[in-house]
Design a protein around this motif. Sequence first.
Motif: not given
Length: 255
Positions: A61, A64, A67
Amino acid sequence: MLGTQALGDVRVRRALAGSIDKETLNDVLFERDGVTTDTILPSSVDYYAAIDRAVAKYPFDPRRTAQLMTEAGYTRGSDGIYASPSAGRVALELKINASPQYESERAIIASGWRDVGFDVSEATLPAAQAQDGQARASYPGLYAFSTGLGESALPNFQTNGIPRPENRWTGNNRGGWSNVDYDRLIDAYNNTLEKNARVDLMAKMMSQVTEQLPAFSLYYDLSAVPIANAVRGPGPALYDSSGLITWNVWQWDWR
């Protein structure tokens, strides 16, 4: 594995774990016939449900990853590479033992990491040094290699398994991870006989490892074992927590 300041931040390690495309590894290395994993304990053991509930998972991901890197204080510069005012660029070395399979694995992982913003260089440990404890335990970044499978691999993460000059570089905890909670859990495991209690301790150990990520579990390394036609009984090593082909040797016979 804590070879740089960036790798010392668990959010960076989680970002790296979540940007490894295990499905591509399986496609390229094993033509989709391999088995990817999130833990050193195989999914074929009868208690795996308890382990699976405990482990942290990092599906591929890139969003992610971005982030997590932002949370860790890193931003991508004009060159696309993550950096922070205090730690500088996230420049990592990914080392493997000399092997065509591991070279393919390294290329896939390193390319994926570069795509999401990590500056990754690639290195190979020559075959002549593959059994050198100091060479295998002294590296500045990440080192991809095969290790034990199942319950026998649990000691690989305890503090007294860290290779050091004092112990002549013996031990399998080559990343140098030290965690007092893990040490306490494995000591309890080694002194416990009741199965359910042992499973509970294993689940807690795997929770520690997958939350803190001293290592990333990728896949079970496949190998072919020739067996004479007259031998009956051997089965896939994944059926047992030891990972050994001889796990059910008492059931073998010669016909």
